[in-house]
Design an enzyme around this catalytic site. Structure first.
Site, PDB file in Angstrom:
ATOM      1  N   LYS A 182       0.834  -1.202   0.000  1.00 14.55           N
ATOM      2  CA  LYS A 182       0.000   0.000   0.000  1.00 14.55           C
ATOM      3  C   LYS A 182       0.869   1.253   0.000  1.00 14.55           C
ATOM      4  O   LYS A 182       1.783   1.382   0.805  1.00 14.55           O
ATOM      5  CB  LYS A 182      -0.920  -0.002   1.217  1.00 14.55           C
TER       6      LYS A 182
ATOM      7  N   THR B  59      -8.310   9.329   8.483  1.00 10.27           N
ATOM      8  CA  THR B  59      -7.486   8.205   8.038  1.00 10.27           C
ATOM      9  C   THR B  59      -7.380   7.093   9.072  1.00 10.27           C
ATOM     10  O   THR B  59      -6.732   6.083   8.822  1.00 10.27           O
ATOM     11  CB  THR B  59      -6.072   8.700   7.699  1.00 10.27           C
TER      12      THR B  59
ATOM     13  N   GLY C 215      -7.968   3.851  10.732  1.00 15.10           N
ATOM     14  CA  GLY C 215      -8.592   2.596  10.342  1.00 15.10           C
ATOM     15  C   GLY C 215      -8.635   2.310   8.860  1.00 15.10           C
ATOM     16  O   GLY C 215      -9.320   1.379   8.420  1.00 15.10           O
ATOM     17  N   THR C 216      -7.902   3.067   8.059  1.00  7.22           N
ATOM     18  CA  THR C 216      -7.959   2.846   6.613  1.00  7.22           C
ATOM     19  C   THR C 216      -7.397   1.478   6.215  1.00  7.22           C
ATOM     20  O   THR C 216      -7.925   0.829   5.308  1.00  7.22           O
ATOM     21  CB  THR C 216      -7.206   3.954   5.858  1.00  7.22           C
ATOM     22  N   GLY C 217      -6.333   1.036   6.883  1.00  9.47           N
ATOM     23  CA  GLY C 217      -5.773  -0.272   6.564  1.00  9.47           C
ATOM     24  C   GLY C 217      -6.732  -1.394   6.899  1.00  9.47           C
ATOM     25  O   GLY C 217      -6.881  -2.363   6.133  1.00  9.47           O
ATOM     26  N   CYS C 218      -7.402  -1.293   8.038  1.00 12.57           N
ATOM     27  CA  CYS C 218      -8.409  -2.284   8.431  1.00 12.57           C
ATOM     28  C   CYS C 218      -9.533  -2.321   7.407  1.00 12.57           C
ATOM     29  O   CYS C 218     -10.004  -3.398   6.999  1.00 12.57           O
ATOM     30  CB  CYS C 218      -8.987  -1.950   9.801  1.00 12.57           C
TER      31      CYS C 218
END
Length: 268
Positions: free
Chosen positions: A173, A204, A206-209
């Protein structure tokens, strides 16, 4: 209805972890379930405390889900200790889990470390080889590959190294890059770039979750890996663009659009 299981930590502010995963999976049209690895006291500005589940209790959660409602996909997020990682690996092997997406959460968006150093070796040995897809951000890809990433060429080199080491696909990412939000998918020898325009927002947390859960949901529904990544990236981009700033920090609500949209309804 297809099903998906999130194995991750709880976020008391609702914007990341299990809470974000369940929201995202639901919005993407699958039945969402959970096995909680840890309780956290956190908000959009940082993590204050972590209280882990015991390995025995985590195993019981996973077994309870698989024996009754077998998931069509599994997303794994924050797991902060070696014993918990080992339990997850053992139970997923025992149940022959499919469509396993591992978000190797080592550092929160806020910069807080979420995984003990001793756990990283266990992660590499027990869990990463079970993954169909890994979704590291740039700092995590550097940690997993041992390489420094500064350019898109570096992302390709690191993604290939990780994929060949663990025999899985890798989505590197690019959100930590300053100038763009381009993500790179390495899938068993082939590269595919997913170009993204950086969205100016403070939402932003929690964007990866959210991204990894959306990918898992779409894999559960039968979409190909590349199509699942494309749909998940579109979902996250729309969520960021439409997000509600509720908090004094980063504002965790990144899921503020209707379930009646194409993410929930479209079939492969």
């Amino acid at each position: 209805m297809k099903t998906a299981l999130s194995i991750a930590g709880s976020d008391s502010s609702g914007g990341a972890g299990i809470q974000a995963d369940l929201k995202t999976m639901t919005m993407n049209g699958v039945y969402a379930m959970s096995a909680v690895t840890a309780l956290t006291a956190q908000n959009t500005t940082g993590v204050r405390a972590i209280l882990e589940a015991t390995p025995t209790f985590l195993a019981q959660q996973i077994d309870a889900v698989f024996e009754d409602i077998p998931p069509d996909a599994v997303k794994i997020g924050m797991v902060s200790s070696a014993p918990l990682i080992a339990v997850i690996g053992a139970r997923l092997r025992a149940w022959h889990a499919k469509n396993v997406v591992v978000d190797p959460v080592m550092v929160a968006t806020s910069g807080a470390r979420l995984m003990a150093e001793a756990a990283i070796a266990t992660l590499k040995k027990e869990l990463l080889p079970l993954a169909d897809l890994l979704t590291p951000n740039i700092p995590e890809a550097e940690a997993l590959s041992g390489l420094t990433i500064q350019t898109q060429g570096d992302m390709e080199t690191a993604a290939r190294a990780i994929g060949e080491t663990y025999h899985c696909a890798v989505l590197c990412k690019g959100g930590h890059r300053v100038s763009d939000a381009n993500d790179l998918l390495y899938d068993h020898g082939a590269f595919q770039w997913f170009r993204g325009k950086r969205i100016l927002t403070a939402n932003t947390h929690g964007t990866g979750c959210t991204l990894s859960s959306a990918i898992a949901a779409n894999l559960a529904k039968g979409f190909s890996l590349a199509h699942s990544v494309a749909r998940a990236k579109a979902y996250l981009s729309q969520a960021l663009a439409d997000g509600l700033t509720l908090g004094r920090g980063c504002g965790p609500m990144n899921h503020a659009f209707a379930l009646t949209g194409p993410f929930a309804q479209e079939a492969p």
